[in-house]
Design a protein around this motif. Structure first.
Motif, PDB file in Angstrom:
ATOM      1  N   THR A  92       0.712  -1.261  -0.049  1.00  0.00           N
ATOM      2  CA  THR A  92       0.033   0.007   0.014  1.00  0.00           C
ATOM      3  C   THR A  92       1.019   0.993   0.136  1.00  0.00           C
ATOM      4  OG1 THR A  92      -0.327  -0.133   2.422  1.00  0.00           O
ATOM      5  CG2 THR A  92      -2.030  -0.987   1.307  1.00  0.00           C
ATOM      6  N   PHE A 139      -9.486  11.202   1.560  1.00  0.00           N
ATOM      7  CA  PHE A 139      -9.072   9.870   0.946  1.00  0.00           C
ATOM      8  C   PHE A 139      -7.646   9.999   0.275  1.00  0.00           C
ATOM      9  CE2 PHE A 139      -8.957   6.812  -2.472  1.00  0.00           C
ATOM     10  CZ  PHE A 139      -9.264   5.773  -1.575  1.00  0.00           C
ATOM     11  N   THR A 188      -6.263   0.196   4.615  1.00  0.00           N
ATOM     12  CA  THR A 188      -7.582  -0.006   4.461  1.00  0.00           C
ATOM     13  C   THR A 188      -8.337   0.758   3.462  1.00  0.00           C
ATOM     14  OG1 THR A 188      -8.057   1.314   6.298  1.00  0.00           O
ATOM     15  CG2 THR A 188      -7.664  -0.859   6.976  1.00  0.00           C
ATOM     16  N   ALA A 189      -7.598   1.585   2.889  1.00  0.00           N
ATOM     17  CA  ALA A 189      -8.182   2.244   1.593  1.00  0.00           C
ATOM     18  C   ALA A 189      -9.161   1.361   0.826  1.00  0.00           C
ATOM     19  CB  ALA A 189      -7.156   3.027   0.658  1.00  0.00           C
ATOM     20  N   GLN A 190     -10.372   2.010   0.506  1.00  0.00           N
ATOM     21  CA  GLN A 190     -11.354   1.374  -0.534  1.00  0.00           C
ATOM     22  C   GLN A 190     -10.905   1.037  -1.924  1.00  0.00           C
ATOM     23  OE1 GLN A 190     -15.176   3.222  -0.257  1.00  0.00           O
ATOM     24  NE2 GLN A 190     -14.794   3.934   2.056  1.00  0.00           N
ATOM     25  N   ILE A 191     -10.886  -0.350  -2.197  1.00  0.00           N
ATOM     26  CA  ILE A 191     -10.634  -0.365  -3.709  1.00  0.00           C
ATOM     27  C   ILE A 191     -11.127   0.409  -4.619  1.00  0.00           C
ATOM     28  CG2 ILE A 191     -12.089  -2.502  -3.978  1.00  0.00           C
ATOM     29  CD1 ILE A 191      -8.500  -2.217  -5.265  1.00  0.00           C
ATOM     30  N   GLY A 192     -12.372   0.587  -4.597  1.00  0.00           N
ATOM     31  CA  GLY A 192     -13.081   1.129  -5.549  1.00  0.00           C
ATOM     32  C   GLY A 192     -12.662   2.512  -5.677  1.00  0.00           C
ATOM     33  N   LYS A 193     -12.546   3.184  -4.629  1.00  0.00           N
ATOM     34  CA  LYS A 193     -12.123   4.801  -4.517  1.00  0.00           C
ATOM     35  C   LYS A 193     -10.774   4.742  -5.251  1.00  0.00           C
ATOM     36  CE  LYS A 193     -14.853   6.827  -1.088  1.00  0.00           C
ATOM     37  NZ  LYS A 193     -14.879   7.328   0.185  1.00  0.00           N
ATOM     38  N   THR A 194      -9.520   3.697  -4.714  1.00  0.00           N
ATOM     39  CA  THR A 194      -8.387   3.549  -5.370  1.00  0.00           C
ATOM     40  C   THR A 194      -8.382   3.497  -6.704  1.00  0.00           C
ATOM     41  OG1 THR A 194      -7.730   2.732  -3.314  1.00  0.00           O
ATOM     42  CG2 THR A 194      -6.451   2.540  -5.057  1.00  0.00           C
TER      43      THR A 194
END
Length: 80
Positions: free
Chosen positions: A8, A39, A49-55
């Motif tokens: 990450t 974000f 723990t960053a959201q995959i969709g937003k990433t």
């Protein structure tokens, strides 16, 4: 070329480097990607723990691509 898993922190470094190369501030990238400034800050810091969709939205806004290669066993099982 051998494939490896990115951490990450490495993803965060790629986002930061690409953003700066594009001449964007963090808030500008957040607006372009449709995510919040917090974000972007967290993603660039390597938050695990960053959201995959937003990433994925951020990577797309930067013009980055993401390749996922299943293990060889999975490829063989799909062909059967």
């Amino acid at each position: 070329m051998a494939r490896r898993n990115l951490t990450t922190a490495e993803i965060g470094d790629i986002v930061r480097t690409t953003r700066k190369a594009a001449g964007l501030r963090q808030d500008e990238l957040a607006g372009a990607a449709g995510v919040g400034l917090r974000f972007i800050v967290d993603l660039e810091a390597g938050k695990p723990t960053a959201q995959i969709g937003k990433t994925l939205q951020v990577l797309a806004a930067l013009g980055c691509s993401l390749d996922i290669t299943p293990p060889p066993e999975t490829k063989r099982a799909r062909k059967a």
